[in-house]
Design an enzyme around this catalytic site. Structure first.
Site, PDB file in Angstrom:
ATOM      1  N   GLY A 230       0.785  -1.222   0.000  1.00  9.12           N
ATOM      2  CA  GLY A 230       0.000   0.000   0.000  1.00  9.12           C
ATOM      3  C   GLY A 230       0.820   1.276   0.000  1.00  9.12           C
ATOM      4  N   GLU A 274       4.773  -6.262   1.279  1.00  8.48           N
ATOM      5  CA  GLU A 274       4.331  -6.762  -0.026  1.00  8.48           C
ATOM      6  C   GLU A 274       3.842  -5.619  -0.897  1.00  8.48           C
ATOM      7  OE1 GLU A 274       1.820  -9.976   1.488  1.00  8.48           O
ATOM      8  OE2 GLU A 274       0.326  -8.471   2.025  1.00  8.48           O
ATOM      9  N   GLY A 276       2.993  -3.574  -4.263  1.00  8.77           N
ATOM     10  CA  GLY A 276       2.612  -3.824  -5.645  1.00  8.77           C
ATOM     11  C   GLY A 276       2.848  -2.550  -6.443  1.00  8.77           C
ATOM     12  N   TYR A 317     -12.482   4.722  -9.725  1.00  8.33           N
ATOM     13  CA  TYR A 317     -12.319   5.426  -8.458  1.00  8.33           C
ATOM     14  C   TYR A 317     -11.611   6.769  -8.592  1.00  8.33           C
ATOM     15  CZ  TYR A 317      -8.569   1.820  -8.559  1.00  8.33           C
ATOM     16  OH  TYR A 317      -7.586   0.942  -8.922  1.00  8.33           O
ATOM     17  N   CYS A 342     -18.356   3.352 -25.108  1.00 11.37           N
ATOM     18  CA  CYS A 342     -19.713   3.878 -25.111  1.00 11.37           C
ATOM     19  C   CYS A 342     -20.158   4.067 -23.672  1.00 11.37           C
ATOM     20  CB  CYS A 342     -20.631   2.929 -25.850  1.00 11.37           C
ATOM     21  SG  CYS A 342     -20.031   2.621 -27.507  1.00 11.37           S
ATOM     22  N   TYR A 370      -2.348  -1.800 -11.686  1.00  8.93           N
ATOM     23  CA  TYR A 370      -3.810  -1.854 -11.669  1.00  8.93           C
ATOM     24  C   TYR A 370      -4.418  -1.218 -12.919  1.00  8.93           C
ATOM     25  CZ  TYR A 370      -2.625  -3.003  -6.922  1.00  8.93           C
ATOM     26  OH  TYR A 370      -2.047  -3.594  -5.828  1.00  8.93           O
TER      27      TYR A 370
HETATM   28  C1  LIG Z   1      -3.112  -5.423  -3.109  1.00  8.74           C
HETATM   29  C2  LIG Z   1      -2.372  -5.898  -1.940  1.00  8.74           C
HETATM   30  C3  LIG Z   1      -1.069  -5.468  -1.712  1.00  8.74           C
HETATM   31  C4  LIG Z   1      -0.378  -4.448  -2.566  1.00  8.74           C
HETATM   32  O1  LIG Z   1      -0.966  -3.192  -2.504  1.00  8.74           O
HETATM   33  P1  LIG Z   1      -0.235  -1.952  -3.262  1.00  8.74           P
HETATM   34  O2  LIG Z   1      -1.091  -0.808  -2.959  1.00  8.74           O
HETATM   35  O3  LIG Z   1      -0.223  -2.289  -4.711  1.00  8.74           O
HETATM   36  O4  LIG Z   1       1.132  -1.877  -2.690  1.00  8.74           O
HETATM   37  C5  LIG Z   1      -0.393  -6.018  -0.647  1.00  8.74           C
HETATM   38  N1  LIG Z   1      -0.976  -6.934   0.165  1.00  8.74           N
HETATM   39  C6  LIG Z   1      -2.243  -7.352  -0.027  1.00  8.74           C
HETATM   40  C7  LIG Z   1      -2.810  -8.356   0.884  1.00  8.74           C
HETATM   41  C8  LIG Z   1      -2.977  -6.847  -1.077  1.00  8.74           C
HETATM   42  O5  LIG Z   1      -4.238  -7.270  -1.249  1.00  8.74           O
END
Ligand SMILES: *Cc1c(COP(=O)(O)O)cnc(C)c1O
Length: 413
Positions: A230, A274, A276, A317, A342, A370
């Site tokens: 996140g 973790e 992303g 969003y 459309c 995403y």
């Molecule tokens: C989506 C997700 C992430 C990654 O979130 P980012 O905002 O992309 O860093 C990490 N852990 C879990 C469990 C997630 O669902």
């Protein structure tokens, strides 16, 4: 002219067509290195939350750089397997896992599974009894920390469908005590996405240490805490409110866990993050061609050859993407950029050259995360290709979908 290193954006558009997602590998590598630099002083392990952009060649590259991979479906698992990731480096996530996904975990295709709730634990319990292996697992907890970009709140967790509610923990203990195959090694808590509030990560880590103490008291020693992803990225040029100091954030949360465990005479657990978006978000740029420009008294609409099919984020969003013309100009005016689906598929307001014409190229930044992974075939538009640049000649990571691809599942009944 917009360049990706030595590669011209217009050359890429000519060679691969538009819409096109350009993935700059130098940006991916730099983001991975920055997160590794922040994590290594505290031995924090990093897993790529692959749902942000799950394509074989990218996952392989991040794995070679030393990252593990989080998957949350059979499709993502098979992609990781195709990339050559070993089970030990794969963690299975997801809420509402299917029987096939639970079986994959019980068959040893993932190193660890993060169990999202009591029903899932019950189902895993049953599946594991049919198999022959021990299952290494973590429990995802609902820590009640909710982060919304610049604020975070502590709630009872009622606003999130994810994880175990505290009142379900005692039932989890019973299941775990009765089934020695289920080896609980860790706890997991993830608070949201695009979070810039460093303290939210520490608050979540502190809440996980509270849980760790409860589980230890119940007879379940916990060796690992996964504090989620996140980490927010900067999407606006010169944005002062879109900044997260990763080094300070990781240092803070590691020290929070160290202090909180020491106060209770608990051993320091292994920590994991973790990310992303933070790995790939700003490495991706969508290239579009302008197909039409419509001038009204109050507004100018620029229609690009992409749409909410290849990037649903603004419509879904209100995500912000910085839009520029591939050929820069200083004579800009405000336009509304739209796609060609459309639907009301506005990408947002952008400052683009007054001289912009049909056929000109536009670049939409921060399209790495995403975007492709959330793309659809709405209007039966084909998904764009992904071309990787910045490491030798441009190479396709994903080819463009063909009309045959779009039709291949239709049954001519
Ligand atoms: C989506 C997700 C992430 C990654 O979130 P980012 O905002 O992309 O860093 C990490 N852990 C879990 C469990 C997630 O669902």
């Amino acid at each position: 002219m917009l360049m990706f290193g030595a590669t011209r954006a217009d050359d890429l558009a000519r060679e691969f067509g538009t819409p096109l997602l350009v993935l700059d590998l130098r940006a991916v590598d730099a983001a991975a290195a920055a997160i590794q630099r922040a994590c290594s002083p505290y031995n924090v392990r990093i897993s790529y939350a692959a749902k942000a952009l799950m394509v074989t060649a990218l996952v392989r590259r991040l794995s070679v750089a030393g990252l593990s991979v989080d998957v949350c479906s059979l499709g993502e698992l098979v992609t990781a397997e195709r990339a050559g990731i070993t089970p030990k480096q794969i963690t299975m996530h997801g809420c509402g896992k299917s029987a096939a996904e639970l079986r994959a975990a019980c068959d040893g295709r993932v190193g660890r599974i993060v169990v999202d709730g009591l029903d899932e634990l019950r189902a895993l319990d049953e599946h594991s009894r049919r198999g022959a292996r021990d299952i290494t697992m973590l429990l995802r907890l609902n820590t009640g920390i909710e982060a919304h970009t610049h604020e975070f709140i502590r709630t009872a967790g009622d606003n999130s469908k994810f994880g175990f509610a505290p009142r379900e923990e005692s039932r989890a203990y019973e299941i775990l005590r009765e089934n020695p195959r289920l080896r609980l090694v860790g706890l997991h808590g993830h608070i949201g996405s695009q979070v810039y509030e460093s303290q939210a990560f520490s608050a979540n880590a502190a809440a996980l240490v509270d849980s760790l103490a409860r589980f230890t008291n119940a007879g379940f020693p916990i060796e690992t805490l996964i504090v989620g992803g996140g980490f927010g990225i900067t999407t606006r040029p010169n944005a002062s409110d879109e900044i997260l100091d990763l080094d300070a954030t990781i240092a803070d949360l590691a020290q929070t866990v160290r202090r909180a465990t020491a106060e209770r005479s608990l051993a320091m657990p292994n920590l994991e993050v973790e990310p992303g978006r933070a790995l790939v978000g700003n490495a991706g740029t969508s290239l579009y061609r302008v197909v039409a420009i419509k001038c009204y008294d109050q507004r100018t609409f620029v229609i690009a050859d992409g749409s909410m099919a290849d990037n649903p984020r603004p419509a879904l969003y209100g995500a912000y993407h910085h839009v520029t013309s591939v050929i820069p100009s200083s004579d800009l005016h405000e336009v509304t950029l739209c796609g060609r689906s459309c639907e009301n598929d506005e990408f947002g307001v952008a400052m683009l050259p007054r001289s912009l014409r049909s056929g000109d190229l536009l670049a939409v930044a921060s399209a790495g995360a995403y975007t492709y992974s959330m793309a659809s075939n709405y209007n039966r538009f084909a998904r764009p290709p992904i071309v990787a640049v910045g490491d030798g000649p441009p190479r396709l990571y994903v080819r463009r979908e063909s009309i045959e691809d779009l039709l291949c599942n239709d049954v001519d009944a």
